[in-house]
Motif scaffolding. Structure first.
Motif, mmCIF file in Angstrom:
data_model
loop_
_atom_site.group_PDB
_atom_site.id
_atom_site.type_symbol
_atom_site.label_atom_id
_atom_site.label_comp_id
_atom_site.label_asym_id
_atom_site.label_seq_id
_atom_site.Cartn_x
_atom_site.Cartn_y
_atom_site.Cartn_z
ATOM 1 N N PRO A 1 -85.145 63.757 94.584
ATOM 2 C CA PRO A 1 -86.495 64.008 94.453
ATOM 3 C C PRO A 1 -87.018 64.890 95.626
ATOM 4 N N LEU A 2 -86.190 65.288 96.569
ATOM 5 C CA LEU A 2 -86.724 66.141 97.561
ATOM 6 C C LEU A 2 -86.730 67.541 96.829
ATOM 7 N N TRP A 3 -85.966 67.843 95.708
ATOM 8 C CA TRP A 3 -86.520 69.127 95.122
ATOM 9 C C TRP A 3 -88.062 69.160 94.740
ATOM 10 N N HIS A 4 -88.208 67.997 94.288
ATOM 11 C CA HIS A 4 -89.625 68.155 93.673
ATOM 12 C C HIS A 4 -90.900 68.114 94.934
ATOM 13 N N GLU A 5 -90.498 67.527 96.174
ATOM 14 C CA GLU A 5 -91.296 67.639 96.974
ATOM 15 C C GLU A 5 -91.254 68.891 97.685
ATOM 16 N N ALA A 6 -90.194 69.683 97.652
ATOM 17 C CA ALA A 6 -89.808 71.129 98.313
ATOM 18 C C ALA A 6 -90.836 71.954 97.198
ATOM 19 N N ALA A 7 -90.815 71.568 95.890
ATOM 20 C CA ALA A 7 -91.533 72.572 95.102
ATOM 21 C C ALA A 7 -93.131 72.329 95.164
ATOM 22 N N ASP A 8 -93.489 70.888 95.637
ATOM 23 C CA ASP A 8 -94.872 70.777 95.921
ATOM 24 C C ASP A 8 -95.151 71.661 96.968
ATOM 25 N N HIS A 9 -94.733 71.621 98.161
ATOM 26 C CA HIS A 9 -94.860 72.342 99.288
ATOM 27 C C HIS A 9 -95.130 73.604 98.904
ATOM 28 N N ILE A 10 -94.340 74.443 98.229
ATOM 29 C CA ILE A 10 -94.334 75.715 97.727
ATOM 30 C C ILE A 10 -95.359 75.973 96.892
ATOM 31 N N ASP A 11 -95.660 75.201 96.182
ATOM 32 C CA ASP A 11 -96.801 75.461 95.127
ATOM 33 C C ASP A 11 -97.994 75.356 95.984
ATOM 34 N N ARG A 12 -98.296 74.735 97.056
ATOM 35 C CA ARG A 12 -99.431 74.838 97.890
ATOM 36 C C ARG A 12 -99.406 76.013 98.786
ATOM 37 N N THR A 13 -98.156 76.503 99.197
ATOM 38 C CA THR A 13 -98.360 77.513 100.224
ATOM 39 C C THR A 13 -97.929 79.083 99.654
ATOM 40 N N ALA A 14 -97.425 78.941 98.538
ATOM 41 C CA ALA A 14 -96.858 80.591 98.070
ATOM 42 C C ALA A 14 -97.851 81.184 97.218
ATOM 43 N N ARG A 15 -98.020 82.387 97.295
ATOM 44 C CA ARG A 15 -98.780 83.250 96.282
ATOM 45 C C ARG A 15 -98.170 83.180 94.933
ATOM 46 N N ASP A 16 -96.928 83.116 94.868
ATOM 47 C CA ASP A 16 -96.048 83.156 93.397
ATOM 48 C C ASP A 16 -95.202 81.846 93.710
ATOM 49 N N ALA A 17 -95.591 80.844 93.262
ATOM 50 C CA ALA A 17 -94.753 79.728 93.604
ATOM 51 C C ALA A 17 -93.618 79.529 92.709
ATOM 52 N N LYS A 18 -93.350 80.007 91.609
ATOM 53 C CA LYS A 18 -92.106 80.143 90.789
ATOM 54 C C LYS A 18 -90.961 81.000 91.779
ATOM 55 N N THR A 19 -91.446 82.083 92.198
ATOM 56 C CA THR A 19 -90.594 83.063 92.631
ATOM 57 C C THR A 19 -90.343 82.504 94.147
ATOM 58 N N GLY A 20 -91.349 81.783 94.968
ATOM 59 C CA GLY A 20 -91.002 81.204 96.087
ATOM 60 C C GLY A 20 -89.890 79.933 95.892
ATOM 61 N N PHE A 21 -90.090 79.229 94.747
ATOM 62 C CA PHE A 21 -88.966 78.127 94.685
ATOM 63 C C PHE A 21 -87.736 78.604 94.343
ATOM 64 N N THR A 22 -87.752 79.959 93.645
ATOM 65 C CA THR A 22 -86.385 80.475 93.078
ATOM 66 C C THR A 22 -85.804 80.735 94.743
#
Length: 184
Positions: free
Chosen positions: A133-154
């Motif tokens: 589940p930490l992958w989802h929590e990290a993705a939530d953080h990146i969704d909130r903070t990055a201009r491009d969340a998908k690239t940020g998560f990559t």
């Protein structure tokens, strides 16, 4: 830091990988980092150095290459410039040369373009992407903070798994898609 800073740092990294050795004129006037130690950079989540720069405790920008001898004396090339290293306080220090892998350039540029900010250290998953589940929590953080969340998560995935950006894109595609699908 700018995109040009990142490009220049990796150009130096590539020259170092090809056998070039910077002479004192390249880093001789660089700021001195004294009593330095390895740390994780708070924004990028990559290796950086902390120490005393002009008497002030400072964390430097991420390290691209470094060379140290006895006591940690040497130099480091960071994303923003050169540092002279004076005496390490890090018991984990090993003398020698360190170069980031070639594919790190693409990851750093993607991180810069995406406006990536690393999640806090407690959000570093250990298990597979489909069960931890930490992958989802990290993705939530990146969704909130990055201009491009998908690239940020990559970028986050590539750094966590120590893979290329292309490998990370392939591995996390289904995960990212599952976050955006809505079922009625």
């Amino acid at each position: 830091m700018t995109r040009a800073d990142i490009e220049a740092a990796f150009e130096d990294r590539d020259r170092l990988a090809g056998g070039w050795e910077p002479s004192g004129y390249v880093w001789g006037d660089a700021p001195m980092l004294n009593r330095w130690a390895y740390v994780v950079h708070p924004i990028t989540g990559t290796m950086a150095l902390v120490g005393f720069l002009d008497g002030q405790a400072r964390t430097c920008s991420p390290v691209v290459a470094m060379l140290t001898g006895p006591g940690g004396i040497g130099w480091a090339r960071t994303l923003t410039g050169w540092l002279r290293l004076v005496l390490t306080s890090d018991e984990m220090h090993r003398e020698g040369r360190l170069l980031l892998p070639v594919h790190a350039r693409e990851i750093e540029l993607a991180a810069f373009d995406a406006g990536y900010r690393a999640p806090r250290r407690s959000l570093q998953p250990e298990g597979p992407i489909n069960t931890d589940p930490l992958w989802h929590e990290a993705a939530d953080h990146i969704d909130r903070t990055a201009r491009d969340a998908k690239t940020g998560f990559t970028v986050f995935y590539a750094r966590q798994r120590r893979v290329t950006l292309g490998e990370a894109q392939n591995a996390m595609e289904v995960f990212w898609l599952s976050r955006t699908l809505k079922f009625d």
